[in-house]
Write a protein that holds these residues in place. Structure first.
Motif, PDB file in Angstrom:
ATOM      1  N   LEU A  13       2.837   8.272  -1.386  1.00 42.14           N
ATOM      2  CA  LEU A  13       3.948   8.345  -0.449  1.00 42.14           C
ATOM      3  C   LEU A  13       3.783   9.588   0.422  1.00 42.14           C
ATOM      4  CD1 LEU A  13       6.935   7.329  -2.719  1.00 42.14           C
ATOM      5  CD2 LEU A  13       5.703   5.930  -1.062  1.00 42.14           C
ATOM      6  N   GLY A  14       4.019   9.413   1.695  1.00 40.26           N
ATOM      7  CA  GLY A  14       3.815  10.492   2.646  1.00 40.26           C
ATOM      8  C   GLY A  14       2.537  10.332   3.443  1.00 40.26           C
ATOM      9  N   ASP A  15       1.592   9.515   2.947  1.00 36.48           N
ATOM     10  CA  ASP A  15       0.383   9.242   3.728  1.00 36.48           C
ATOM     11  C   ASP A  15       0.778   8.423   4.954  1.00 36.48           C
ATOM     12  OD1 ASP A  15      -1.248  10.596   1.983  1.00 36.48           O
ATOM     13  OD2 ASP A  15      -2.053   8.797   1.015  1.00 36.48           O
ATOM     14  N   GLU A  16       0.372   8.892   6.088  1.00 40.03           N
ATOM     15  CA  GLU A  16       0.738   8.265   7.368  1.00 40.03           C
ATOM     16  C   GLU A  16       0.354   6.786   7.434  1.00 40.03           C
ATOM     17  OE1 GLU A  16       2.729   8.453  10.873  1.00 40.03           O
ATOM     18  OE2 GLU A  16       2.474  10.132   9.501  1.00 40.03           O
ATOM     19  N   GLU A  17      -0.765   6.421   6.821  1.00 41.92           N
ATOM     20  CA  GLU A  17      -1.257   5.037   6.885  1.00 41.92           C
ATOM     21  C   GLU A  17      -0.272   4.042   6.263  1.00 41.92           C
ATOM     22  OE1 GLU A  17      -4.869   7.737   6.627  1.00 41.92           O
ATOM     23  OE2 GLU A  17      -2.923   7.611   5.677  1.00 41.92           O
ATOM     24  N   LEU A  18       0.521   4.473   5.304  1.00 39.20           N
ATOM     25  CA  LEU A  18       1.483   3.559   4.674  1.00 39.20           C
ATOM     26  C   LEU A  18       2.564   3.093   5.639  1.00 39.20           C
ATOM     27  CD1 LEU A  18       1.978   5.092   1.110  1.00 39.20           C
ATOM     28  CD2 LEU A  18       0.723   3.032   1.748  1.00 39.20           C
ATOM     29  N   ASN A  19       2.768   3.832   6.733  1.00 35.39           N
ATOM     30  CA  ASN A  19       3.764   3.425   7.723  1.00 35.39           C
ATOM     31  C   ASN A  19       3.406   2.094   8.385  1.00 35.39           C
ATOM     32  OD1 ASN A  19       5.490   5.589   7.295  1.00 35.39           O
ATOM     33  ND2 ASN A  19       4.411   6.873   8.775  1.00 35.39           N
ATOM     34  N   LEU A  20       2.153   1.648   8.233  1.00 35.13           N
ATOM     35  CA  LEU A  20       1.778   0.330   8.759  1.00 35.13           C
ATOM     36  C   LEU A  20       2.606  -0.784   8.125  1.00 35.13           C
ATOM     37  CD1 LEU A  20      -2.124   0.498   8.812  1.00 35.13           C
ATOM     38  CD2 LEU A  20      -0.627   0.212  10.776  1.00 35.13           C
ATOM     39  N   ILE A  21       2.969  -0.621   6.861  1.00 37.27           N
ATOM     40  CA  ILE A  21       3.704  -1.685   6.167  1.00 37.27           C
ATOM     41  C   ILE A  21       5.177  -1.360   5.973  1.00 37.27           C
ATOM     42  CG2 ILE A  21       1.666  -2.612   5.029  1.00 37.27           C
ATOM     43  CD1 ILE A  21       2.548  -1.185   2.475  1.00 37.27           C
ATOM     44  N   GLY A  22       5.551  -0.115   6.077  1.00 38.04           N
ATOM     45  CA  GLY A  22       6.955   0.234   5.939  1.00 38.04           C
ATOM     46  C   GLY A  22       7.136   1.724   5.703  1.00 38.04           C
ATOM     47  N   TRP A  56      -2.328  -7.458  -0.426  1.00 39.23           N
ATOM     48  CA  TRP A  56      -0.939  -7.763  -0.089  1.00 39.23           C
ATOM     49  C   TRP A  56      -0.804  -8.100   1.400  1.00 39.23           C
ATOM     50  CZ3 TRP A  56       2.644  -5.485   3.161  1.00 39.23           C
ATOM     51  CH2 TRP A  56       3.943  -5.966   3.053  1.00 39.23           C
ATOM     52  N   ALA A  57      -1.446  -7.304   2.252  1.00 38.41           N
ATOM     53  CA  ALA A  57      -1.380  -7.538   3.698  1.00 38.41           C
ATOM     54  C   ALA A  57      -1.964  -8.911   4.045  1.00 38.41           C
ATOM     55  CB  ALA A  57      -2.121  -6.435   4.460  1.00 38.41           C
ATOM     56  N   GLU A  58      -3.059  -9.276   3.425  1.00 34.04           N
ATOM     57  CA  GLU A  58      -3.672 -10.586   3.688  1.00 34.04           C
ATOM     58  C   GLU A  58      -2.738 -11.714   3.262  1.00 34.04           C
ATOM     59  OE1 GLU A  58      -6.336 -13.377   5.057  1.00 34.04           O
ATOM     60  OE2 GLU A  58      -6.316 -11.221   5.435  1.00 34.04           O
ATOM     61  N   ALA A  59      -2.021 -11.529   2.161  1.00 32.63           N
ATOM     62  CA  ALA A  59      -1.084 -12.552   1.683  1.00 32.63           C
ATOM     63  C   ALA A  59       0.107 -12.712   2.634  1.00 32.63           C
ATOM     64  CB  ALA A  59      -0.592 -12.205   0.284  1.00 32.63           C
ATOM     65  N   GLN A  60       0.375 -11.693   3.455  1.00 31.23           N
ATOM     66  CA  GLN A  60       1.490 -11.754   4.402  1.00 31.23           C
ATOM     67  C   GLN A  60       1.083 -12.388   5.737  1.00 31.23           C
ATOM     68  OE1 GLN A  60       4.345 -10.873   2.875  1.00 31.23           O
ATOM     69  NE2 GLN A  60       2.865 -10.463   1.263  1.00 31.23           N
ATOM     70  N   ARG A  61      -0.190 -12.673   5.887  1.00 28.98           N
ATOM     71  CA  ARG A  61      -0.716 -13.194   7.154  1.00 28.98           C
ATOM     72  C   ARG A  61      -0.079 -14.535   7.488  1.00 28.98           C
ATOM     73  NH1 ARG A  61      -5.039 -16.509   8.736  1.00 28.98           N
ATOM     74  NH2 ARG A  61      -5.885 -15.914  10.746  1.00 28.98           N
ATOM     75  N   VAL A  62       0.329 -14.677   8.733  1.00 27.19           N
ATOM     76  CA  VAL A  62       0.917 -15.919   9.233  1.00 27.19           C
ATOM     77  C   VAL A  62       0.016 -16.444  10.340  1.00 27.19           C
ATOM     78  CG1 VAL A  62       2.898 -16.943  10.404  1.00 27.19           C
ATOM     79  CG2 VAL A  62       3.239 -15.127   8.714  1.00 27.19           C
ATOM     80  N   ASP A  63      -0.385 -17.693  10.231  1.00 30.33           N
ATOM     81  CA  ASP A  63      -1.196 -18.333  11.262  1.00 30.33           C
ATOM     82  C   ASP A  63      -0.310 -19.358  11.948  1.00 30.33           C
ATOM     83  OD1 ASP A  63      -3.048 -19.546  12.865  1.00 30.33           O
ATOM     84  OD2 ASP A  63      -4.449 -20.026  11.249  1.00 30.33           O
TER      85      ASP A  63
END
Length: 69
Positions: A13-22, A56-63
Motif C-alpha cells: 500500500l502506498g506504491d503508486e502503481e496500485l492506483n491503476l486499480i484503486g 486479477w486485471a486479466e479476469a476483469q477484462r471486458v471484450d
C-alpha cells in the motif's frame, strides 16, 4: 495481454502503481468484502504480488465485441 504490473515484484500500500486499480480506501473495501486481487497480510502490512495483480486485471477484462453477431 501485456502485464500492467511487474510479474516478480511485490507491491505494498502506498506504491503508486496500485492506483491503476484503486486508491487505498477502495482496496481496503475490497479486502473487507473478500473482493479484488489476492493479497498477503503480514501483521498489519498488506502485500500484493505482481502476478496476482495481473491475473486479477486479466479476469476483469471486458471484450465489448465478443458474442455479437
Amino acid at each position: 495481454m501485456a502485464n500492467l504490473f511487474e510479474q516478480n515484484r511485490n507491491y505494498v500500500l502506498g506504491d503508486e502503481e496500485l492506483n491503476l486499480i484503486g486508491d487505498r480506501e477502495k482496496l481496503a473495501q475490497w479486502r473487507h468484502k473478500g473482493m479484488g486481487p489476492a493479497f498477503y497480510k503480514l501483521g498489519r502490512k498488506i502485500i500484493y504480488r505482481g502476478e496476482d495483480l495481473n491475473a486479477w486485471a486479466e479476469a476483469q477484462r471486458v471484450d465489448p465485441g465478443h458474442g455479437r453477431a
